[in-house]
Motif scaffolding. Sequence first.
Motif, PDB file in Angstrom:
ATOM      1  N   PHE A 108       0.846  -1.184   0.000  1.00 48.59           N
ATOM      2  CA  PHE A 108       0.000   0.000   0.000  1.00 48.59           C
ATOM      3  C   PHE A 108       0.883   1.236   0.000  1.00 48.59           C
ATOM      4  N   SER A 109       0.376   2.317  -0.561  1.00 51.74           N
ATOM      5  CA  SER A 109       1.071   3.598  -0.443  1.00 51.74           C
ATOM      6  C   SER A 109       0.039   4.708  -0.386  1.00 51.74           C
ATOM      7  N   LEU A 110       0.420   5.802   0.238  1.00 57.47           N
ATOM      8  CA  LEU A 110      -0.478   6.947   0.313  1.00 57.47           C
ATOM      9  C   LEU A 110       0.327   8.192   0.597  1.00 57.47           C
ATOM     10  N   ASP A 111      -0.295   9.325   0.358  1.00 59.89           N
ATOM     11  CA  ASP A 111       0.284  10.618   0.685  1.00 59.89           C
ATOM     12  C   ASP A 111      -0.524  11.264   1.804  1.00 59.89           C
ATOM     13  N   PHE A 112       0.197  11.810   2.772  1.00 57.01           N
ATOM     14  CA  PHE A 112      -0.415  12.721   3.735  1.00 57.01           C
ATOM     15  C   PHE A 112      -0.139  14.127   3.216  1.00 57.01           C
ATOM     16  N   GLY A 152       2.979  20.541   2.543  1.00 56.28           N
ATOM     17  CA  GLY A 152       3.751  19.595   1.747  1.00 56.28           C
ATOM     18  C   GLY A 152       3.223  18.180   1.905  1.00 56.28           C
ATOM     19  N   ILE A 153       3.963  17.241   1.317  1.00 52.54           N
ATOM     20  CA  ILE A 153       3.516  15.851   1.242  1.00 52.54           C
ATOM     21  C   ILE A 153       4.480  14.948   2.009  1.00 52.54           C
ATOM     22  N   VAL A 154       3.919  14.096   2.847  1.00 54.18           N
ATOM     23  CA  VAL A 154       4.675  12.983   3.432  1.00 54.18           C
ATOM     24  C   VAL A 154       4.112  11.707   2.812  1.00 54.18           C
ATOM     25  N   HIS A 155       4.981  10.951   2.143  1.00 52.54           N
ATOM     26  CA  HIS A 155       4.568   9.717   1.468  1.00 52.54           C
ATOM     27  C   HIS A 155       4.882   8.528   2.379  1.00 52.54           C
ATOM     28  N   LEU A 156       3.977   7.566   2.405  1.00 48.38           N
ATOM     29  CA  LEU A 156       4.184   6.363   3.211  1.00 48.38           C
ATOM     30  C   LEU A 156       4.002   5.135   2.332  1.00 48.38           C
ATOM     31  N   ASP A 157       5.009   4.247   2.363  1.00 53.88           N
ATOM     32  CA  ASP A 157       4.928   2.950   1.685  1.00 53.88           C
ATOM     33  C   ASP A 157       4.835   1.862   2.743  1.00 53.88           C
ATOM     34  N   LEU A 158       3.892   0.943   2.551  1.00 54.01           N
ATOM     35  CA  LEU A 158       3.717  -0.185   3.468  1.00 54.01           C
ATOM     36  C   LEU A 158       3.770  -1.478   2.682  1.00 54.01           C
ATOM     37  N   VAL A 179       9.918  12.099   2.223  1.00 49.09           N
ATOM     38  CA  VAL A 179       9.583  13.520   2.123  1.00 49.09           C
ATOM     39  C   VAL A 179      10.571  14.165   1.166  1.00 49.09           C
ATOM     40  N   ASN A 180      10.033  14.815   0.141  1.00 44.28           N
ATOM     41  CA  ASN A 180      10.868  15.522  -0.843  1.00 44.28           C
ATOM     42  C   ASN A 180      12.015  14.655  -1.351  1.00 44.28           C
ATOM     43  N   GLY A 181      11.695  13.406  -1.681  1.00 44.58           N
ATOM     44  CA  GLY A 181      12.668  12.531  -2.324  1.00 44.58           C
ATOM     45  C   GLY A 181      13.630  11.828  -1.389  1.00 44.58           C
ATOM     46  N   LYS A 182      13.576  12.101  -0.089  1.00 44.81           N
ATOM     47  CA  LYS A 182      14.472  11.426   0.858  1.00 44.81           C
ATOM     48  C   LYS A 182      13.651  10.474   1.725  1.00 44.81           C
ATOM     49  N   SER A 183      14.063   9.195   1.745  1.00 48.50           N
ATOM     50  CA  SER A 183      13.301   8.171   2.452  1.00 48.50           C
ATOM     51  C   SER A 183      13.956   7.812   3.779  1.00 48.50           C
ATOM     52  N   SER A 184      13.095   7.420   4.720  1.00 50.89           N
ATOM     53  CA  SER A 184      13.589   6.892   5.991  1.00 50.89           C
ATOM     54  C   SER A 184      14.135   5.488   5.761  1.00 50.89           C
ATOM     55  N   ASN A 185      14.865   4.973   6.728  1.00 48.59           N
ATOM     56  CA  ASN A 185      15.203   3.560   6.718  1.00 48.59           C
ATOM     57  C   ASN A 185      13.911   2.758   6.795  1.00 48.59           C
ATOM     58  N   PRO A 186      13.886   1.571   6.182  1.00 46.94           N
ATOM     59  CA  PRO A 186      12.681   0.744   6.315  1.00 46.94           C
ATOM     60  C   PRO A 186      12.456   0.378   7.792  1.00 46.94           C
ATOM     61  N   ILE A 187      11.227   0.509   8.237  1.00 47.37           N
ATOM     62  CA  ILE A 187      10.853   0.163   9.606  1.00 47.37           C
ATOM     63  C   ILE A 187      10.337  -1.274   9.582  1.00 47.37           C
ATOM     64  N   PRO A 188      10.995  -2.208  10.289  1.00 45.92           N
ATOM     65  CA  PRO A 188      10.509  -3.588  10.268  1.00 45.92           C
ATOM     66  C   PRO A 188       9.238  -3.740  11.093  1.00 45.92           C
ATOM     67  N   LEU A 189       8.276  -4.471  10.548  1.00 40.30           N
ATOM     68  CA  LEU A 189       7.003  -4.704  11.229  1.00 40.30           C
ATOM     69  C   LEU A 189       6.811  -6.204  11.421  1.00 40.30           C
TER      70      LEU A 189
END
Length: 192
Positions: free
Chosen positions: A69-73, A136-142, A156-166
């Motif tokens: 899933f993905s979405l924008d805040f 602005g936009i915060v994008h989330l990939d799940l 955010v603005n082309g820079k991604s966080s480290n993947p968060i393990p779930l």
Amino acid sequence: GEEPAQPVLEKGKDLPKWKETKPPLSFAEKEDSDTLSFTEENTKISWTKPVSLAWVPAKCTQKLYGGKFSLDFDVDAKDGQIGIGFMLSWNIGVDWGFYGYLGASSSAWSYDPSSGDVVTQTESIEGGLNTLKGPGIVHLDLDLPLSAVGTAMFTVNGKSSNPIPLPESSVVVIAACLLRQNQEVTLTNFKS
């Protein structure tokens, strides 16, 4: 009497096959309608009423599991701190944590675009990410497979966080936490 059972994380593999609703994500209006305004089919929340609260949390009614899933805040933080992200679903609901804001519990993750931090258990687990000045936009990939560990990633603005393990078979509830009057969050561009 028997000891009450410990809460357990919901597992996507135990739920009916995920189906998209219309709209696919919407905030649960009953949560705080005396503080927040819910518009655009409840995909948009705004802190409109002057109340002396430190923060106002809101979560979506839908659960996400068993897929990608993905979405924008679409965020307007009014130059203040704000929290947007998600929580894992437990068999008794979600855990906002002791303080009640998004990112306070061990099963909640929040991106704060005012500081560029990812927060869980009240602590930043990754800083130095992009901040938003103004709207602005915060994008989330799940990635939430039914029989393997999942991941989440904020961008955010082309820079991604480290993947968060779930945990394996995670069930996710999208959420936000407003910390200033007139802040707004809209959920857009949902893809599954």
